[in-house]
Design an enzyme around this catalytic site. Structure first.
Site, PDB file in Angstrom:
ATOM      1  N   GLY B  40     -12.322  -0.359 -19.785  1.00  0.00           N
ATOM      2  CA  GLY B  40     -11.259  -1.172 -19.201  1.00  0.00           C
ATOM      3  C   GLY B  40     -11.845  -2.300 -18.371  1.00  0.00           C
ATOM      4  N   ALA B  44     -10.266  -3.308 -11.586  1.00  0.00           N
ATOM      5  CA  ALA B  44     -11.207  -2.236 -11.258  1.00  0.00           C
ATOM      6  C   ALA B  44     -12.410  -2.270 -12.188  1.00  0.00           C
ATOM      7  CB  ALA B  44     -10.503  -0.879 -11.325  1.00  0.00           C
ATOM      8  N   ARG B 330      11.413  -1.085  -2.432  1.00  0.00           N
ATOM      9  CA  ARG B 330      11.691  -1.118  -3.862  1.00  0.00           C
ATOM     10  C   ARG B 330      12.481   0.078  -4.366  1.00  0.00           C
ATOM     11  NH1 ARG B 330       5.805  -3.087  -6.198  1.00  0.00           N
ATOM     12  NH2 ARG B 330       5.990  -5.220  -5.463  1.00  0.00           N
ATOM     13  N   LEU B 441      -3.664  -4.736  -6.224  1.00  0.00           N
ATOM     14  CA  LEU B 441      -4.833  -5.594  -6.416  1.00  0.00           C
ATOM     15  C   LEU B 441      -5.928  -5.189  -5.435  1.00  0.00           C
ATOM     16  CD1 LEU B 441      -3.026  -9.035  -6.841  1.00  0.00           C
ATOM     17  CD2 LEU B 441      -3.641  -7.364  -8.569  1.00  0.00           C
TER      18      LEU B 441
END
Lengths: 255, 637, 225
Positions: B40, B44, B330, B441
């Protein structure tokens, strides 16, 4: 839902089963399209039908579908990223078309972006340009406090304009010469505009231009088709700055 | 399963420093002898590859996109938090730590979150130094904005594209190492399996997405930086390629999977327009600063929004939460909207949305001012819906957005499998049961740039490695298992497409395990999911072969894993009989109908352990100890 | 001795473009001077011939001519080189292709106008430069300009130059990195003005073709009388 607005189109798509295979345009009818569908969702519908018929669906790349990842890229009716200005093809909606339209769908056709399959191309050449110098050589942990280096706000904003590039390759696909000047210029500009990028701006300009040439991208004839199609509205002033940086580096650097 | 979080002793402020000091170092000359496999290339993964490459490790990076720069971190809009206190408004590491723990509804590990808050400042320094064009004030210094869940202005940003700029920064740092030869990049590879040798992660099997070939890579440590699993809901704000497969493969190889039921729903997304919808688009939460959320007071009111008089509108957030109004967190905003829609008061052609109305702020501030602040969001809304948000209220609907759950990791970011690390959204992370805006982030970059370079040495330097190469028996076994799975998928020759199964699963997950969960709905889901899975394995339509670029096969591979993973998610939700953060069990509410946490019984991370095909997974618990923060009820009234 | 920087001028895409731009600007400047010289025709035979005599007797002129030729060659060689490369690298095979706003007639026809200008220049050299000049330059020029065919070629050549420069002038500045949101619009406008000025060559030839000088002389005579 009101289905009365639904309509049918025919798309003529480039089909090519592999990198070295002969490709051709193949027509498909797509029925019952909603004007609220995105263009790629229309292709999804077509692909679903092809899969059900045990036919190979059209290979088309997309990921975020909100215009930021830079993955998608099609030439629709001869227009790079389709008819909408400054947007990616994943943001194109079917309401731009009408019943009975025949829509031509093609991949980027650039020497430096070989076709892998159908509408998918290999844009790794752009990565290799970045690898040649599209960075600032600072190791993790070595940075001074972020506020120790003030940056002129106008320069920071302009650097951000350049940094907005999503690396989709539309500029190359639209260029009459297949040049990657806007892509390369945007990165060189971003880093040249920031004081952090200052120390290695000469070698960066020389190396990135060399890498760009090495990847067999074309030359710039300053026709600005790239600027016209760029989904992020990146300006050709980036190319001018790259030219300037390159020439100054060539004249005055020790390399 | 032994869950030792390896939390260093000592006061919380000193833990990270003393841990770094006590961790074994690897001699600079020996670093290049260690192969590290990074899967990935989001924030990260890219940052880990870059920083490990800088240290001299031999890094191999894999991503499934055509280039590492496309990872979905790129789509993050708002910003990145840091405790810099540049605005002089009373921020501190301690406050960021406190806000994150509270925002996560007290379900995160104190030591990790404190470290995250400490590192946050270094991230900003480093990112500014590598050329991220942060927003600035006229004096040339960095500018910040406010975000939900905090009373200080600590969010750094690059316009509405912070994720993009940070990712491109990490990507460029990684490309620098690629040029230096310490990092080698393998794009268009999907991780298919993890190879375990002598109980340790020693390699991976990947599928080359262009040729279809299976490739084996061996190494001394494997880092999974493979993001979250929000796509288990089919429709989400995640990119199409986001998946759970890597984490699921790790789980099946013995890695504990923690808190899978913690899935975040974002309130301000553009609603779906029909069955064809492939993804949902997020609009920044900042819209709630000036937009008022409402639905008609009467059920099934089909009038045009502008024809509904003031007296017949229900501004339900302002009514229910007078103190915070439209700015509640949220999860609360999402649930309130859902409640209105469930009552039949939803608006729009599908009835699956609520209004976000700028009429009053346009009247108060003028259209120009609103355009200046939110112009790009209004444009985006117009592009997708063909509606003018300045003239007609926008329509919004909550959408699956981020997953707090993931692979369980200790303080060193190592999973329960030695040598297998998980970074970023892929781990069960520092966000507890709910993530605050602009913290994803921060966590991705903290893990990659600063934590893993310090902790991986402890593992590599502290153990002896027998040589393993990619032709070893373990690799061959893993490879043939993958091959079997692919062939099995291709042999079904049924009638339904992978997307249809995915959509079907998504409907179940959204309706029965979405914003509100009850024992009844969860049990219903547990019955439905195996049915879908069974049909998937008997009626899947999948043309083509495995030895070519085959996007349908890729999709099927991911859906197959979602169909297994989703069951675990639902089990976890069923097991956690409390409401906390984004996990809302309708049985566990206060008399006013708000979420009620049950600290006596659920102050733990639920870590699931794979017990074999067809067997019930085992539940392990890592108790959460709060020594530095006083637990309280979240109250936004 | 490190000659990388010279090699780079030729080997790098941008280096070649810069050589093209610099030589192009030099040629443009020469054209302006040349036009100014030609305007001396209007001052009469004496003035014009005196100027030409001065040039021909000037010991620097041959050097200047060689230099000009060199600049021409650089411009042509680099132009052809760049174009050949572009031809190889250009996207091709688009079934449908629409230009989306950048390309102009001037920019799309650069190669063709270049070829036209080269043909015209060759003719110009053969008729004015490498011929017997005994009759005097003024007579040679004005009598040539009374020939329909000659003037047609002259006007055609001027049009080709205008079209070439309509793109070429601003393009040269862009290539040299002279770009600024404030000044670029003026540069583009200036480029067009310089390009249009080149119609002066056509104007002079047409002036003599239609005998406007005779008319003027007649008027002058009337006034004197």
């Amino acid at each position: 839902m009101n289905n009365s607005k639904h309509f049918n189109v025919t798309i003529r798509v480039w089909r090519q089963s592999g990198p070295d295979e002969q490709g051709r345009m193949v027509p498909y009818e797509v029925k019952d399209i909603s004007p609220d569908m995105s263009f790629l969702e229309m292709i999804d519908v077509l692909n679903e039908n092809l899969i059900k018929k045990n036919e190979q669906p059209i290979t088309v790349e997309s990921d975020c579908r909100e215009g930021i990842c830079g993955c998608c890229g099609l030439v629709v009716n001869g227009e790079v990223h389709g008819p909408d200005e400054h947007s990616t093809v994943c943001q194109l909606h079917m309401r731009r078309f009408k019943d009975g339209d025949i829509i031509t769908v093609e991949p980027w056709r650039v020497r430096s972006f070989p076709i892998i399959k159908d509408l998918a191309v290999d844009r790794s050449a752009l990565d290799r340009i970045i690898q040649a110098g599209g960075y600032i050589s600072v190791n993790t942990g070595a940075a001074p406090d972020a506020n120790s280096i003030p940056v002129n706000k106008d320069n920071a904003e302009e650097a951000m304009d350049s940094a907005a590039c999503i690396g989709c390759g539309a500029c190359v696909a639209a260029c009459p010469n297949g040049a990657a000047m806007l892509f390369t210029g945007a990165k060189i500009s971003q880093l040249a505009l920031l004081p952090q990028g200052e120390p290695e701006k000469q070698t960066r300009a020389l190396n990135m231009v060399a890498a760009m040439d090495c990847e067999k991208f074309g030359n710039c004839s300053n026709e600005y088709e790239c600027e016209a199609v760029c989904p992020k509205d990146i300006k050709v002033s980036n190319i001018a700055r790259m030219n300037r940086e390159f020439m100054l580096a060539n004249l005055f650097s020790k390399h | 399963m032994k869950l030792d979080a390896q939390i260093p002793s000592g006061p919380i402020e000193k833990k990270w420093d003393s841990h770094k000091f006590n961790t074994k170092l690897v001699n600079p000359n020996n670093k290049r002898k260690f192969d590290i496999l990074v899967v990935g290339t989001g924030l990260a993964g890219a940052s880990a590859a870059a920083s490990l490459g800088e240290l001299g490790y031999n890094v191999k990076v894999f991503c499934l996109q055509d280039t590492p720069r496309r990872a979905h971190s790129i789509a993050a809009q708002g910003g990145i938090n840091a405790a810099k206190n540049y605005p002089n408004d009373g921020d501190s590491v301690w406050r960021l730590f406190h806000d994150t723990i509270k925002g996560g509804d007290y379900r995160a590990r104190e030591a990790n979150v404190y470290r995250l808050a400490q590192i946050s400042n270094q991230i900003i320094d480093h990112c500014a130094a590598i050329g991220v064009p942060f927003g600035r004030e006229y004096g040339g210094l960095l500018s910040t904005r406010s975000f939900g869940g905090a009373q200080v202005s600590r969010t750094f940003y690059t316009r509405g594209q912070t994720g993009q700029q940070l990712l491109l920064g990490a990507y460029s740092a990684m490309m620098r190492q690629a040029a230096a030869g310490t990092v080698k990049i393998y794009p268009r590879r999907e991780m298919a399996d993890i190879v375990i040798s002598n109980g340790r992660a020693r390699g991976i099997t990947v599928r080359n997405l262009v040729t279809g070939e299976l490739e084996n890579y061996s190494g001394h440590a494997v880092l999974l930086c493979t993001g979250g699993y929000a796509n288990v809901f089919y429709l989400s704000t995640n990119a199409a390629l986001c998946n759970v497969s890597a984490a699921w493969a790790a789980y099946k190889k013995g890695a504990g999977l923690a808190n899978p039921c913690f899935t975040q729903i974002h309130p301000t997304c553009i609603p779906r327009s029909g069955e064809h919808q492939s993804k949902l688009t997020l609009m920044s939460e900042s819209l709630r600063n000036d937009g008022r959320i409402w639905v008609p007071k009467t059920k099934g009111d089909k009038r045009h929004a502008n024809e509904i008089p003031e007296g017949e509108r229900d501004y339900f957030l302002e009514r229910r939460y007078p103190a915070f109004g439209n700015l509640v967190p949220r999860d609360i905003a999402s649930r309130a909207s859902k409640a209105m829609i469930d009552e039949g008061r939803g608006v729009g052609p599908t009835g699956l949305s609520v209004y976000l109305d700028f009429r009053d702020s346009i009247k108060r501030k003028g259209e120009d001012k609103i355009r200046e602040e939110y112009g790009n969001l209004f444009d985006m809304y117009h592009q997708i819906t063909d509606e003018n948000g300045y003239k007609v209220p926008m329509r919004i609907y909550p959408a699956s957005h981020y997953t707090m759950g993931g692979l369980w990791v200790d303080y060193n970011l190592m999973t329960t499998v030695p040598g297998l690390f998980a970074l970023g959204e892929a781990n069960f992370s520092d966000h507890g049961a709910n993530r605050l805006g602009a913290s994803a982030l921060m966590q991705g970059l903290a893990d990659g740039f600063f934590v893993i370079p310090a902790t991986i040495g402890g593992y590599l330097g502290g153990s002896k490695f027998e040589p393993v190469n990619a032709t070893a028996a373990e690799f061959k076994a893993g490879e043939s298992a993958v091959k079997n799975k692919l062939n099995k998928l291709l042999a079904i020759k049924g009638k339904k497409t992978p997307t249809e199964f995915h959509r079907q699963l998504g409907n179940v997950m959204w309706n029965d395990c979405g914003m509100g969960r009850t024992e009844t709905t969860l049990k219903k889901a547990l019955k439905k999911i195996p049915e879908i899975r069974e049909e998937f394995w008997t009626n899947l339509a999948l043309p083509g072969t495995s030895m070519e670029m085959n996007q349908t096969l890729e999709k099927a591979f991911k859906v197959a894993d979602f169909l297994e993973f989703s069951e675990l998610l639902v089990k976890d939700a069923l097991e956690r009989k409390e409401s906390c953060g984004a996990h809302f069990r309708e049985e566990s509410v206060t008399p006013e109908g708000e979420a009620r946490r049950d600290d006596a019984n659920f102050s733990h991370a639920a870590v699931w352990e794979y017990k074999g095909e067809g067997k019930e997974p085992a539940l392990n618990k890592e108790p959460l100890v709060f020594e530095n923060i006083k637990i309280a009820e979240r109250n936004y009234k | 001795m490190n000659i990388t920087f010279i090699r780079r001028l030729i080997s790098a895409s941008i280096g070649r473009k810069v050589l093209m731009a610099v030589s192009g600007l030099a040629l443009g400047l020469f054209m302006l001077v040349h036009l100014a010289e030609n305007l001396l025709l209007f001052k009469g035979e004496m003035a014009y011939n005196d100027w030409v005599d001065f040039l021909l007797s000037n010991p620097l002129t041959p050097f200047f001519e060689v230099g000009l030729l060199g600049i021409f060659i650089i411009h042509i060689v680099m132009g052809v080189w760049v174009r050949v490369e572009d031809f190889i690298n250009a996207p091709r095979g688009y079934e449908a292709r629409k230009w989306q706003g950048g390309r102009t007639i001037g920019s799309a026809t650069q190669l063709y106008t270049a070829a036209a200008i080269l043909a015209y220049l060759t003719y110009h050299m053969l008729t004015f430069r490498f011929v017997n000049h005994d009759m005097g330059f003024y007579q040679m020029v004005t009598s040539a300009f009374r020939n329909n065919f000659f003037v047609a070629i002259y006007v055609g050549g001027a049009l080709a130059v205008v079209l070439h420069l309509s793109h070429g002038m601003q393009s040269a500045f862009q290539t040299l990195g002279v770009s600024h949101p404030k000044y670029t619009p003026f540069i583009k406008l200036g480029g067009w003005l310089v390009a249009l000025t080149m119609m002066g060559f056509a104007f002079i030839s047409v002036y003599y073709l239609f005998g406007l000088d005779l008319g003027a002389a007649a008027v002058e005579m009337t006034v004197v009388q």
